[in-house]
Write an enzyme that holds these catalytic residues in place. Sequence first.
Site, PDB file in Angstrom:
ATOM      1  N   HIS A  19       3.023 -13.489  -7.248  1.00  0.00           N
ATOM      2  CA  HIS A  19       3.483 -13.096  -8.014  1.00  0.00           C
ATOM      3  C   HIS A  19       4.233 -15.195  -8.856  1.00  0.00           C
ATOM      4  CE1 HIS A  19       4.258  -8.857  -7.738  1.00  0.00           C
ATOM      5  NE2 HIS A  19       3.483  -9.384  -7.422  1.00  0.00           N
ATOM      6  N   ASP A  20       4.437 -15.810  -8.310  1.00  0.00           N
ATOM      7  CA  ASP A  20       4.916 -17.399  -9.115  1.00  0.00           C
ATOM      8  C   ASP A  20       3.618 -17.428  -9.616  1.00  0.00           C
ATOM      9  OD1 ASP A  20       6.656 -19.005 -10.302  1.00  0.00           O
ATOM     10  OD2 ASP A  20       6.429 -20.440  -8.330  1.00  0.00           O
ATOM     11  N   ASP A  53       4.353 -22.610 -10.787  1.00  0.00           N
ATOM     12  CA  ASP A  53       5.829 -23.368 -11.707  1.00  0.00           C
ATOM     13  C   ASP A  53       7.096 -23.225 -11.300  1.00  0.00           C
ATOM     14  OD1 ASP A  53       6.699 -21.423 -12.761  1.00  0.00           O
ATOM     15  OD2 ASP A  53       5.953 -22.053 -14.733  1.00  0.00           O
ATOM     16  N   HIS A 109      -2.346  -7.120   2.242  1.00  0.00           N
ATOM     17  CA  HIS A 109      -1.967  -5.708   2.962  1.00  0.00           C
ATOM     18  C   HIS A 109      -1.359  -5.762   3.795  1.00  0.00           C
ATOM     19  CE1 HIS A 109      -2.356  -5.463  -2.275  1.00  0.00           C
ATOM     20  NE2 HIS A 109      -0.680  -5.600  -1.791  1.00  0.00           N
ATOM     21  N   THR A 110      -2.837  -6.379   4.362  1.00  0.00           N
ATOM     22  CA  THR A 110      -3.261  -6.415   6.313  1.00  0.00           C
ATOM     23  C   THR A 110      -1.321  -6.789   6.556  1.00  0.00           C
ATOM     24  OG1 THR A 110      -3.892  -5.809   8.391  1.00  0.00           O
ATOM     25  CG2 THR A 110      -3.117  -8.343   6.814  1.00  0.00           C
ATOM     26  N   ASP A 146      -1.157  -0.464   6.544  1.00  0.00           N
ATOM     27  CA  ASP A 146      -2.394  -0.004   7.539  1.00  0.00           C
ATOM     28  C   ASP A 146      -1.633   0.157   9.166  1.00  0.00           C
ATOM     29  OD1 ASP A 146      -1.540  -3.157   8.920  1.00  0.00           O
ATOM     30  OD2 ASP A 146      -3.649  -3.781   8.793  1.00  0.00           O
TER      31      ASP A 146
HETATM   32  C1  HEM Z   1      -4.992  -5.532  -7.005  1.00  0.00           C
HETATM   33  C2  HEM Z   1      -3.606  -6.485  -6.951  1.00  0.00           C
HETATM   34  C3  HEM Z   1      -2.165  -6.619  -6.309  1.00  0.00           C
HETATM   35  C4  HEM Z   1      -1.535  -4.823  -6.479  1.00  0.00           C
HETATM   36  C5  HEM Z   1      -1.608  -3.821  -7.271  1.00  0.00           C
HETATM   37  C6  HEM Z   1      -0.775  -5.610  -5.325  1.00  0.00           C
HETATM   38  C7  HEM Z   1       0.658  -4.126  -5.004  1.00  0.00           C
HETATM   39  C8  HEM Z   1       1.480  -4.780  -4.137  1.00  0.00           C
HETATM   40  C9  HEM Z   1       2.582  -3.568  -3.990  1.00  0.00           C
HETATM   41  C10 HEM Z   1       2.916  -2.534  -4.816  1.00  0.00           C
HETATM   42  C11 HEM Z   1       3.593  -3.672  -2.883  1.00  0.00           C
HETATM   43  C12 HEM Z   1       4.618  -2.996  -2.619  1.00  0.00           C
HETATM   44  C13 HEM Z   1       5.942  -3.336  -2.610  1.00  0.00           C
HETATM   45  C14 HEM Z   1       6.758  -3.171  -2.937  1.00  0.00           C
HETATM   46  O1  HEM Z   1       7.018  -1.916  -2.708  1.00  0.00           O
HETATM   47  O2  HEM Z   1       7.782  -3.404  -1.502  1.00  0.00           O
HETATM   48  C15 HEM Z   1       3.040  -5.065  -2.836  1.00  0.00           C
HETATM   49  C16 HEM Z   1       2.880  -5.529  -1.539  1.00  0.00           C
HETATM   50  C17 HEM Z   1       2.831  -6.722  -0.717  1.00  0.00           C
HETATM   51  N1  HEM Z   1       2.083  -7.829  -1.691  1.00  0.00           N
HETATM   52 FE1  HEM Z   1       0.472  -7.179  -2.879  1.00  0.00          FE
HETATM   53  N2  HEM Z   1      -0.935  -6.577  -4.833  1.00  0.00           N
HETATM   54  C18 HEM Z   1      -1.828  -7.224  -4.812  1.00  0.00           C
HETATM   55  C19 HEM Z   1      -2.550  -7.696  -5.014  1.00  0.00           C
HETATM   56  C20 HEM Z   1      -1.666  -8.912  -3.689  1.00  0.00           C
HETATM   57  C21 HEM Z   1      -2.124 -10.772  -3.369  1.00  0.00           C
HETATM   58  C22 HEM Z   1      -2.958 -11.152  -4.032  1.00  0.00           C
HETATM   59  C23 HEM Z   1      -1.015 -10.592  -2.427  1.00  0.00           C
HETATM   60  C24 HEM Z   1      -1.310 -12.115  -1.294  1.00  0.00           C
HETATM   61  C25 HEM Z   1      -2.308 -13.113  -1.490  1.00  0.00           C
HETATM   62  C26 HEM Z   1      -0.684  -9.727  -2.091  1.00  0.00           C
HETATM   63  C27 HEM Z   1       0.713  -9.892  -1.133  1.00  0.00           C
HETATM   64  C28 HEM Z   1       1.075  -9.027  -1.022  1.00  0.00           C
HETATM   65  C29 HEM Z   1       2.288  -8.668   0.021  1.00  0.00           C
HETATM   66  C30 HEM Z   1       2.078  -9.787   1.619  1.00  0.00           C
HETATM   67  C31 HEM Z   1       3.342  -7.643   0.527  1.00  0.00           C
HETATM   68  C32 HEM Z   1       3.746  -7.686   1.299  1.00  0.00           C
HETATM   69  C33 HEM Z   1       5.164  -7.035   1.026  1.00  0.00           C
HETATM   70  C34 HEM Z   1       6.181  -6.544   1.627  1.00  0.00           C
HETATM   71  O3  HEM Z   1       5.934  -6.254   2.842  1.00  0.00           O
HETATM   72  O4  HEM Z   1       7.404  -6.668   1.308  1.00  0.00           O
HETATM   73  N3  HEM Z   1      -0.539  -8.805  -3.233  1.00  0.00           N
HETATM   74  N4  HEM Z   1       1.940  -5.293  -3.664  1.00  0.00           N
END
Ligand code: HEM
Length: 403
Positions: free
Chosen positions: A133-134, A148, A256-257, A274
Amino acid sequence: MKTLSYLSHALLACIPLSNAHPGMGEQMLEMRREANRIERRSSKELIGDLKTLADSKLTAIGKDIKAILLDQKNAESSTIDTSIPVGGIGSAACKADLCCHWKWLSYEMTAKFNGTSGRCSKFARQAVRLGFHDAAVWTKDSSYGGADGSILLSDEMSRADNNGLAAIADQTNKWYKKYNQYGLSMADIIQFGANVATVVCPLGPRVRSFVGRKDNSKAGPTGLLPGEKDSASVLLKLFQAKTIDPHDLVALVGAHTTSQQHFVNTARDGDPQDTTPGVWDVAFYPQTINNPPPRVLKFQSDINLSKDSRTSSAWTEFSDRNTGQQKWNQDYAKAYTRLSLLGVNNINDLKECTQVMPVQRNSFTSEDQVVLDRWLQGEFDQLNNMVDDAIQLTGVVTGPGKE
Ligand code: HEM
């Protein structure tokens, strides 16, 4: 570039999958993937100062990063400095050593990211997402934004996009307060944190870590982060504008794994994406396509990418039980290296501190799987926070009726 493209088209034309001899299926598929790889490689874009610098002006790090961005070099490294730090935090010896303070910070991060179950904790997962996100608040047309540090140095955290990142934001601000006086920038602390978190998660790649990014306290542009209801077309366009191609996007969302969502569906706070939250395995890819246990909550955006014709072959490639993990780790490492350098205009001057990161964990045994399996079936909601904290559950709940 053109020659490569013609070559890959020629290769593809030679491989009509539908006519393949049954026994040739795997081989044909691999040839087709190789052709795709050649095609992809030829369209990789350079970023930052590497776009204009002549090869003769590149430092060793600049050359390596350029090769990684062009998909000519692996971005993983197993080089480890096992020696004790040359001095304590703030000591003259430590100040004189480029990576000494990073080594101390690496110890702190590792402790925070590793849970007693051996899975990675919510701090680790949020750290990966914080890094994303940064950096991703940037496009090719932006004159500011990117990796940044602005996510924590400006008011970006008040944006709804950043819901779910409060705990790591708080922790990272503490690390910044402690280490910035020794020259560590917020932008670097965030990206280093994402890489330490990734390798602390069992099976995660050890992504090379470069330092020297510049901080900016101006909030980045709005509207550049993806939404979980976005269609594949919207996502592909959004990421293409950041120089991230469809294959790399599929590799990146594999993060997201490890995930447990809190804000997509608040009634299901803590539900994973998952069956193995806190583990950097490839289970997420096939489970997004299939029918995982009821507690697994799939994001619509992930489902969309898994089905779209521009991304489904990469999705299948990473799902492969035998080769998927290694392939994914490699491709994630390259894609994340690119992501972590968006908006950085001094790439050629960066230095490397990969060697102070913890060791990679190539295998993992889930000792509390019996309990986890019941949780995944929808029982024991009270375990959500413990799974989030990567607590070893064996002994907490031992059998039916012992809630
Ligand atoms: C298609 C693009 C993406 C969408 C729509 C998306 C959306 C989301 C959403 C909605 C969450 C859940 C947040 C919450 O409710 O706490 C999440 C979690 C997460 N995302 Fe993504 N994401 C995307 C791409 C990415 C990318 C590119 C990365 C890292 C390289 C990433 C890493 C993560 C991680 C690690 C979590 C888990 C956070 C946790 O367990 O607290 N995501 N994402």
